[in-house]
Design an enzyme around this catalytic site. Structure first.
Site, PDB file in Angstrom:
ATOM      1  N   GLU A 197       9.729  -2.668   2.802  1.00 12.46           N
ATOM      2  CA  GLU A 197      10.816  -3.618   2.533  1.00 12.46           C
ATOM      3  C   GLU A 197      11.504  -4.052   3.817  1.00 12.46           C
ATOM      4  O   GLU A 197      11.780  -5.240   4.018  1.00 12.46           O
ATOM      5  CB  GLU A 197      11.869  -2.991   1.601  1.00 12.46           C
ATOM      6  N   CYS A 257      14.181   2.916  -1.611  1.00 18.43           N
ATOM      7  CA  CYS A 257      14.994   4.086  -1.276  1.00 18.43           C
ATOM      8  C   CYS A 257      16.400   3.609  -0.883  1.00 18.43           C
ATOM      9  O   CYS A 257      16.674   2.408  -0.859  1.00 18.43           O
ATOM     10  CB  CYS A 257      14.349   4.864  -0.135  1.00 18.43           C
TER      11      CYS A 257
END
Length: 142
Positions: A48, A76
């Site tokens: 990401e 996360c």
């Protein structure tokens, strides 16, 4: 999400945890990334973050409004925080992450009302294919 899964497979081929991410605007891929924490010796080089960095550099602005982030694993805390700071309005992810997921599993930074930005979240798209890729990767490592 298909392209993100391809990127996850590429990550696995490099010995990285198989996670891929694609940032899309107006139906076109703006940027993409896969995990590079091992090959880059960088604990922040998650798929990401790689995609967000590439998109921000491409457009010369960290605000990634009017985009959707597709990722093969639930973000996360670090990645969810980066998504919020980049003002990405929508996140679509495949497999849940019971150990680190912060888009609904352990917590939900992406939709925390205390933060300055919130994202729409769509979980479970191609979840089984992504989960199987992760299971296979870790089974082969043991």
């Amino acid at each position: 999400m298909g392209r993100a899964l391809e990127l996850a497979r590429a990550a696995a081929a490099c010995g990285e945890v198989p996670v891929g991410a694609v940032l899309v605007r107006s139906g076109h891929i703006l940027a993409e990334g896969h995990n590079r924490t091992v090959t880059g010796a960088d604990p922040t080089a998650h798929a990401e973050v790689e995609a967000l960095r590439a998109a921000a550099a491409l457009q010369g602005d960290f605000r990634l409004t009017d985009t959707t982030l597709y990722v093969t694993l639930e973000p996360c805390a670090m990645c969810a925080g980066a998504v919020v700071l980049a003002r990405v309005p929508r996140v679509v992810y495949a497999a849940v992450d019971p150990k680190a997921g912060m888009a609904g599993t352990l917590g939900n930074l992406l939709q925390d009302a205390r933060l300055n930005h919130r994202c729409a979240v769509t979980p479970g798209v191609l979840a089984e294919a992504s989960a199987e890729l992760l299971r296979t990767f870790f089974r082969e490592r043991r």
